[in-house]
Design an enzyme around this catalytic site. Sequence first.
Site, PDB file in Angstrom:
ATOM      1  N   GLU A 157       1.085  -0.689  -0.253  1.00  0.00           N
ATOM      2  CA  GLU A 157      -0.103   0.024   0.124  1.00  0.00           C
ATOM      3  C   GLU A 157       1.116   1.163   0.113  1.00  0.00           C
ATOM      4  O   GLU A 157       0.902   2.045   0.721  1.00  0.00           O
ATOM      5  CB  GLU A 157      -0.674  -0.294   1.002  1.00  0.00           C
ATOM      6  CG  GLU A 157      -2.179  -1.185   1.009  1.00  0.00           C
ATOM      7  CD  GLU A 157      -2.643  -1.579   1.989  1.00  0.00           C
ATOM      8  OE1 GLU A 157      -3.062  -0.523   3.712  1.00  0.00           O
ATOM      9  OE2 GLU A 157      -3.747  -2.216   2.247  1.00  0.00           O
ATOM     10  N   GLU A 202      -6.887  -7.724  -1.443  1.00  0.00           N
ATOM     11  CA  GLU A 202      -7.277  -8.122  -0.185  1.00  0.00           C
ATOM     12  C   GLU A 202      -8.615  -7.710   0.238  1.00  0.00           C
ATOM     13  O   GLU A 202      -9.032  -6.423  -0.499  1.00  0.00           O
ATOM     14  CB  GLU A 202      -6.017  -7.302   1.313  1.00  0.00           C
ATOM     15  CG  GLU A 202      -4.579  -7.388   1.136  1.00  0.00           C
ATOM     16  CD  GLU A 202      -4.048  -5.877   2.356  1.00  0.00           C
ATOM     17  OE1 GLU A 202      -4.975  -5.451   2.820  1.00  0.00           O
ATOM     18  OE2 GLU A 202      -2.474  -5.828   2.286  1.00  0.00           O
TER      19      GLU A 202
END
Lengths: 674, 674, 674
Positions: free
Chosen positions: B153, B308
Site C-alpha cells: 500500500e 485484500e
Amino acid sequence: MAKQIKYGRYLHGGDYNPEQWLDRPDILQKDIEYFKKAHINTVSVGIFSWAVLEPEEGKYNFDWLEEIINNLYKEGIHTILATPSGARPKWMADKYEEVLRMDPDRTRRFFGGRHNHCFTSPVYREKVHAIDKKLAERFGKHPAVMLWHISNEFGGECHCPLCQAKFREWLKEKYGTIENLNKRWCTTFWSHIYNSFDQIESPSTKGENELHALKLDWKRFVTDQTIDFIKNEVDAIREGGSELPVTANLMYDYDGLDYKKFKDVLDIVSWDNYPGWHKKEEYVTAVDVAMQHDLMRSIKKAPFLLMESCPSATNWKPINKLKKPGMLLAGSLQAVAHGSDSVLYFQLRQSQGASEKFHGAVIDHYGKDDTRVFREVTEVGEVLEQIQETVGTTMRSQAAVLYDRENDWAIADVQGPRNVDMHYRENVQKNYRALREQGLNVDIIAMEHDLAGYKVLAAPMAYMFRDGYEEKLRTYVENGGTLVLSYWSGLVDGTDKCFLDGTPYGLMDVTGIRSAEIDALYDWEENHAIPEKGSHLGISNVYTCKNLCELVEVSDAEVLMRYGEDFYQGYPVLTHKTFGKGHVYYVCADMELGFYQDFYGRVAAEAGLKSQVEFIPEGVSVTVRESDDTEYLFIQNYARKPQTVAVPAEYELLYGTESEVMAPLQTRILKKRK
Amino acid sequence: MAKQIKYGRYLHGGDYNPEQWLDRPDILQKDIEYFKKAHINTVSVGIFSWAVLEPEEGKYNFDWLEEIINNLYKEGIHTILATPSGARPKWMADKYEEVLRMDPDRTRRFFGGRHNHCFTSPVYREKVHAIDKKLAERFGKHPAVMLWHISNEFGGECHCPLCQAKFREWLKEKYGTIENLNKRWCTTFWSHIYNSFDQIESPSTKGENELHALKLDWKRFVTDQTIDFIKNEVDAIREGGSELPVTANLMYDYDGLDYKKFKDVLDIVSWDNYPGWHKKEEYVTAVDVAMQHDLMRSIKKAPFLLMESCPSATNWKPINKLKKPGMLLAGSLQAVAHGSDSVLYFQLRQSQGASEKFHGAVIDHYGKDDTRVFREVTEVGEVLEQIQETVGTTMRSQAAVLYDRENDWAIADVQGPRNVDMHYRENVQKNYRALREQGLNVDIIAMEHDLAGYKVLAAPMAYMFRDGYEEKLRTYVENGGTLVLSYWSGLVDGTDKCFLDGTPYGLMDVTGIRSAEIDALYDWEENHAIPEKGSHLGISNVYTCKNLCELVEVSDAEVLMRYGEDFYQGYPVLTHKTFGKGHVYYVCADMELGFYQDFYGRVAAEAGLKSQVEFIPEGVSVTVRESDDTEYLFIQNYARKPQTVAVPAEYELLYGTESEVMAPLQTRILKKRK
Amino acid sequence: MAKQIKYGRYLHGGDYNPEQWLDRPDILQKDIEYFKKAHINTVSVGIFSWAVLEPEEGKYNFDWLEEIINNLYKEGIHTILATPSGARPKWMADKYEEVLRMDPDRTRRFFGGRHNHCFTSPVYREKVHAIDKKLAERFGKHPAVMLWHISNEFGGECHCPLCQAKFREWLKEKYGTIENLNKRWCTTFWSHIYNSFDQIESPSTKGENELHALKLDWKRFVTDQTIDFIKNEVDAIREGGSELPVTANLMYDYDGLDYKKFKDVLDIVSWDNYPGWHKKEEYVTAVDVAMQHDLMRSIKKAPFLLMESCPSATNWKPINKLKKPGMLLAGSLQAVAHGSDSVLYFQLRQSQGASEKFHGAVIDHYGKDDTRVFREVTEVGEVLEQIQETVGTTMRSQAAVLYDRENDWAIADVQGPRNVDMHYRENVQKNYRALREQGLNVDIIAMEHDLAGYKVLAAPMAYMFRDGYEEKLRTYVENGGTLVLSYWSGLVDGTDKCFLDGTPYGLMDVTGIRSAEIDALYDWEENHAIPEKGSHLGISNVYTCKNLCELVEVSDAEVLMRYGEDFYQGYPVLTHKTFGKGHVYYVCADMELGFYQDFYGRVAAEAGLKSQVEFIPEGVSVTVRESDDTEYLFIQNYARKPQTVAVPAEYELLYGTESEVMAPLQTRILKKRK
C-alpha cells in the site's frame, strides 16, 4: 504503615493563598475573622508558593508562612501544609532546563502554567527534596499542622531522555530479556522486533503509536514514576523529622494515572470534586459524583477527604453556572454520605489576578461577608458540627463494580469493533447506578481488590484478564458470589495479547458460553432483548440494546433473553448458570439502563441483598456509614420534586426535617444502635 | 512488456504471516489443513517480514520462509511473495536516520508504524535492493511462487533534504529554465519569483501553501518518485534472476498518488477493497465499490486482482460491523463481475497482538473451523471453482467517465467558488451510476486514456485541460462520439494557469456556449432546471440543482433546460449541439441524481448503447465479461427486496438459481456463445 | 500633522498588478481603454511587487513602473503607490533568515505566502527603508501619485529572539521595575514571579498561556511594534522627499491589532470590505458592514477610503457567491453613505495564476468589456460622478457605542462565567443596530475617545476600566449624558487585575447598584425580563435573556424590569438612575435584540435625539453627511421588499428615483441647505 487519621471533627475550610496578600495585613486579619464566622477550622496553604518560599536558589523565606500558621492556630484553625512542587520558580526553569517536560514530539515545553515538571529529573527531585525537608524541619512538629498535601493534582507525562532511560530500566526489570518483551508485545507484527532495550522509545504520534503493549506499559510507567516522585517527597518529609500523615489530591475520573496504585504511598486519599450541577437532570449528576466518591473511598476502603470543591461557580468549564441555593449544602453532605471526613473548598479568598481570579471563593473580590455564598458556607460549617459524631465512621459494601483503569486504557486504545466509542464508562455507570438504586453501598474496585465480602460483583467489559483474574472470578463464584460478566470480557492478558482457544478466557465452563463474534451497530441502529418465557429471574420486559451485540454459543447455560432482530435474531442476550455455590450472569449486549434497573432488582433479591430503606423513590440516594456501635443512614433527594422516603421506626433523626417528605436537594441523616 | 498473467483458476486465499507463529509448529500445521478445507490455493507472505528476514544488518534468515513455502506447495498452495520494504527493522532506523521520513515541517519522524520510509534515501534504496535481490535469487524460480507483491500500500511523502534535491532536479528536467518555471507558475503574484531552482522548497503549511502549481508539481513528483522506488525494487528482482510478474496493492480512491502512472511499472494491477457494507442502502455502497473496481480495471484495461478483502469485520473503521450472511460471497463475486481474477483476504490467521489483532480473518483467535466465517469463506472457494471458466476473461466498455487524479488535485486545491466542497467526486459518481444503471460496462479513465471505442464519454468538471485535452475531445466528437461536458471545465492548463479569452477553452465552438460566471450556493439554497418544451431529447421533469450554477452565453446550441429561479432565471442549464458526427451536451449546474438517470437513459439510446438485460430493476447490477467465444453475464441484486431480472433466452445458467426472481445479495452468472 | 486629503472627486478604481503582464503590452494597453470606459480614475500599484522592483539584492528596476504610471496619467488616471513590504523576495529570505517570522513555538516559518515578516528584524527594516526611500525619490513628486499605500493588510506576530528582546524593553519602559510588573501581573499566583525582565517570554501554548496580563501586554506590544514598523516606512518616504499622505489598508473587525492606535501614524484611514452578501437576510449583513464603516470612520472622526472591495465574487470564503444585479452599486454607496471618499476594488484585472486567480475583478480572464460585472462597475463610476459634491463631507454623531479592542482581548481571554462565548461582539452589535434604527449616525469608539458631543453612550460589557475610565463616565453623566452600562462592566483595571470592594468599579454610586453574582446559562436555557408597572420609560413587553444573567443589589436606583424565573426571580434586570444632569441605565442580562430596539427608541426620545426621517421602515438605513452649508441624506433599502420612506419636503433629490417607494437595494440621496 498507613497513619491513623482521626481528627474528631469534620475538616471545614480549604485552599488559602495568603502569600498573595502579604502587603495587605488588613486583609489577612479580616480573613481570620471571616473564617471563624463561617465555622472554618482548616486551611490548606503552600500550594504553588515555591517562588515566595525560595525566591532565589537556596535562599529560603519561611517566616511569613510561620506567622500565618501561628495567627490561624491562635484562633483554632489548623493547617494542611502543601509541598510546593506543583509549580517551580522561573529561576529554576531558566537555570536547569531539565526540570521542564518534553512533549511526545521530544521538544521541551517552556516555562509556564503549572504541573509541567519532569518526574525523573534528578535536579528537580533534589530541589523538591531540599525544600520539602526544610519545610518538614520547620513545620513538621508544629501543633497547628495536621497533614501533608503533596504537590497538587498530579498528572501528565514527560518524554525527555531521562524519562526514556528510566522507562527502559523499568521495562528491563519487568521483562528480563528483550526476547521476552518481543514475545509479549508481539513485535513481529509490522517488523517491530527490538534487538535491545536501548532501542525502545516512548509512544508518539510522530513515531510509534499503534503498539498497544508499548503504550500500555508507558502509561503504567508514568503512574509508577509519579508514585516514585511522591515517595521522594515523602522521604524528604520524613527526613525532615515529620511523622504527619500525607495525602495527594486526586481528580475526577482522571485517566492519566492509575489511582489504585496510590494506595500505599498515601496515608489518606483526598480528591477535588467539581460537578457540573444544574443540568437538565440533577440526579444524573448526583449519580456521576457518587461513583467518584465511591471510587476514591474504595482505593483504601477507608474514609477520604474532600480536598477541594467550589463554594460557588467555577471559572474553567465551558459554562460556569452559579450554585443555586441549597446546592452547596447538598453537594457537601453527599461527600460525607459517601465517606468523606471533610468539606474543603478551593478557595477561601479569590486571587486578584491571573487565570483563576474568577473562580468561586468563600470571600470574593467584593471582600465582605454579606454575600449569599458566605451565608451558605457558614451553614455547611454549622451542619458539619451538628453531625460531628458521624466523622471517621466507615462504610461496608456487599456489592461492587469493577472499573479498572488498566482495562480502561486498553479498551480506549483498542482497535476493535467500535473505534468511535466503546462506551465502557457508560456501561460501568449503568451497572453502578442500578445497584445503587437498590439502596446499597457500592464499591468501585480494580482487579487487584479482594473480592471477599461481596455478594454481587458487576464486571462489565472486563476486556483484560490481568494476572489470572479469571481464577479470582472462578473462586469468587465457586464460593457463592454472584458475578455479572458482559460482552467484551476476557479477551487479552496484561500485555494486551489475545488469549487463544476461546473467550471469555478461562471462564467458558463457568459461564457456560463462548463468545463467537461481536457486531458493532451504527449510532442509528438498535436491536432488542426479548425475554424468554419462564426464565428463573422472571424478566418480562423488552429492552433496547445498542452499540455492541455479542454472538455467543451456549454450551451449558440458561438463556433468559434473546435478540429480536438482525441475522442473529434468537441468539442469547442474557444467560445464567449456577457454578459452585454461586451464580454467573452473562450480558451479551450494551443494554439500556432500564434493563439493569430491572435486572439488578432481581439479582440483589436472589443474592440476599437488602437496603435499610424499603422503597426508594426516583432521584433519591441512600448510603450507610457506621461506627462500632451505630449505623448512620444518609438520605438525599435529587429529584426535581418532593419525594416521600419511609424509614423504619428504629431510626432516630440526627439531621434534617422530621417529615418523611423530602424537598428537592434536602438531606436527612438518621441513626440507630447496632 | 507486461507479463501474461494466466493462472487458469481464480486465486483464493490471502495475506499470511507465519513468522508470527514460528514457535507454534502445531498452528502452522493446522493452518494448512484449514486452508485446504476452505479451498484456499494462494497465500501472500513476506509482507512486513523484514525484521525476521534480516534480524541484524547483512544477516539474512530465509530458511523459515522456504520451509513455509515448501510445506504449502506440497499441498497445492501457491505463494505470492512480498518484498519487505513496507516496514524496516528498528536497527536500520537507528543506524541510518535518513531512511525515516520528514514531515512538511522538516522534522523527522521517529521509528514506528509502517510505510514511513523516505522514497529517495540512497541507503534505504540500497538496503531494499539488497534484500529484494536475495529473495529473488532464493525464491524467484521456486515453482510455488507465482507473483511478486512489491512492498505494501504505497503512500505518503517525505520532505527531507534528499527529497528536496530530487524535486529540484525533477523540476529542472520539466521546465528547463527558471524563467520558464516562473512564467508557468505565475510566481510574480505575491513576489514569489525564483532566481534559481535551488531556491525551491516543497509545500508546507509552515511555508508556501498557496502556490497551486508548486503543490501540483510536488504531488506529481511524489507519484514519480514512488514509481522510481518501485522500479528499484523490480530491478533488484530482475537482477536476482526472477522473471515473475509484479504487482503492488493499491487503495480505495487514494488521492496521494496518481495510479494511472503505475500502468507500466506493474504487470498486473491489484487492490485492497474494504467497503463499509450494511449502511442504510446496500446498493449505494455497491455502486461506490463498483466504481473502484472499474477504475482499477481501467488502469491497464485488463483483469486485475482483488489483493485484500475482509472475511469478516475490519478493525480500523469508526464502526466495524460484521458481514451479514451472504455478504462475503456477494462482495467477492462483485469483484469478479468487474474483472478480478482473484478473491484474496487480509488475513488468513489473526495475529495475537498489536494493532490489527482484531481485524477479521479466516481463522480467528479461537482457532477452529466451526465458525460462520470459515464456512462462508469455504463457500466462496467452492463457487470460484464452479465458475472457473470465467477467469481471465476481459471486459469491453462503450461508455466511460473521466475521473482524473490531477484534475482532482487541482480542484481540491483551488481557491474558487466553493472552498468547503466542490463535490467533484460526487459529481463523477452520479454520472457513473446513471450510466451503469443503463446496464452498461463503464470505464473510469484519465485524460491520458485513448477515447477510441467509446460511444458516450462523461467528462464532469474537467477543470484542467492537460496537454491539449481539448483537441482530444474535439476529435472524439468529430468522429461521432457523444460528449457530456459540465460546468467548471477547461479553465486551466496543466500548471493550473488560467486560459484567457473564454472557456471551456478550445471548445466554445464545439459546445456552442461560453461560460460567463459561476454562482456558488449556500448549502440551504437550491435552484431548479426547468425543461424546455419540445427539446430533441424530450426531458419533461423538473430537477433540482445545488452547490454550483454556471451562467453561460449561448452562441450556437439548443437549450434543453433553463434555470427556474434567481437573477439567472431563464439562463440555460442544459445545452446540446451536434458537432461533426457527434453530440455535445453541456450541463451547467450540479444536478441531482435523478436528472442523470433520466438524461443518460435518453443519451444512451441516442448513441445506440444497449444492455444485454432489457429492464434493470432498482438495486440490480449487470456486467459482462467475455472470452474470445463466450459472453458471461453477471447479475447481482443489492436491493433490500427480491427483484425479478428477465434475461434473454439464449443465455444459459452458469451459477445461481434457475428462477429469475433474485433474493437480496444473490448473484446469477449466465453465458452465451458469441 | 495629518495631511489634508481632498481630491475633489470620488476615487474609483483599485488594485492593479501590471507587473504580471509586462510581456503583454497589448493587454496593458487594453486595460487603459477599459479603465476609461468604466470611469476608473485611480489605481493602486506596487502591492507585492518587490521581486520585480528589486530582482536581486540592491539592483532596482523601476522603469516599468514609471512607464505604467505615465501611461495611466496621460489618460487622467492617478496612482496610489504601495510600498512593497507585504511580501519579500525569495533571495532575501534565503540570505537573511531573520526576516521570517517565528511561531509561538519558537520555530521559524519558511518562505511562502505573504505578510510573514518579522516586524523587529533590523535587516528587514533596513531593506524596507531602502526601497521605500528609492520609491519616494523616484515617484514622490510625480504628479500622478496621490497617496502612499503602506505595505498591505498588516497583521500577525513574531516570536523570534529579536522580538522577545524588544518586548522586554517595552515592558521595562512600561513598568519600570520588575517588582512593579510582578505586582500588576499578580505573578504570585502559580509561582510565576519574575526576578528580572530578562526572564520574560512571549505567550505560547508550549509555555505560558494563562497569565492574562502577559498576554494582554503582548498584544499591545504587537500593535505598537507594527506601528513602529509603519513609522520606519513613513520615515523612509519622507527621507526620500515625498510629502504625500499615507494610509494603510485595515481589515474587517481584525482582532490582531488595536486600530485605534493607528490614528496618528496614518493620514487617512482606509479599509478592505468583503461582506458575505445574499445570506438569508440582506439587512443583517448591511448592519454588520455599516458598523465596520462607522468604526473605521471613528478612528480619526474623518472621511476614510474604501481601499478594496470585490466587483464580483471573492474566492477565499467557504462559499463565494456572485453579487446579484444591483448589489455592487448598493454596497459601494453604503461605504459612501458612512463616510468613504472612494470606491476601490480588488482587483482591476484577474491574475492568470496563483491563489487569487479566481477572485472577482473588473476585467476577468475572458478579457472583454461585454460582461455583467464590467457594466455594473461602469454604473458605479457614473453614479460617483453624479454625486461628486458629497465627496469630502463629514459626519456628526450624537450617539456612540463603546467597542474597545483591549476590552475585547481581555474578555476573549478571560476565564470566567462562559468560556464557550461571552457574546461580546453580538452585544455591541445589538446596541449599535438598535441605535442606528432610530435613524441616527452612530460612532464606534474606544475608551480613549472623547465623549463630548454624545447624548447617548452605550457601553456594553465594559469589563476593563482602563486609566480611570470610570471617571470619564462619571463626568460624562454628570454633564448630562445618558449612559447605558451593562453586566460584566468595571471588573478589572488595565492589567486585567480585579478591582476590590465592589463593581462596577467607581460607579456604584453613579449606577445605584452593586453587581453581586453572575449566572451563566446553558445554551438551551433562558430567563425573561418582566416589565415593572409604571416605570418611567414605560416599557411594557416581556423580553428573553440568555447566556449571562447578573444579580445586582440595588442601593439607589429605579428598577424597570425584573427576572421572571430561577432563584433570582424578582431581581432587577434593568435599572435607572439620574446622576448629575444625566441618566444611567444598567442592563443586567444578555437581552434579545427586540429589547434594545424598544429601549433605545425610548432612551433616544428622552435624550432628545431625533432622525431626519420620521418613520424608518424595517431594513432601511439612514445616514447624514454634511458640508459647511449642506446636509446630505443617504437612504438605502436592504429589506427584501419595497419600502416607503417619507422624507421632509425641504430635501431635494440628488440621486435616485423621485418616488418615495424604494425597491430592494435601492439608494436615494437627498440634500438641503443648512
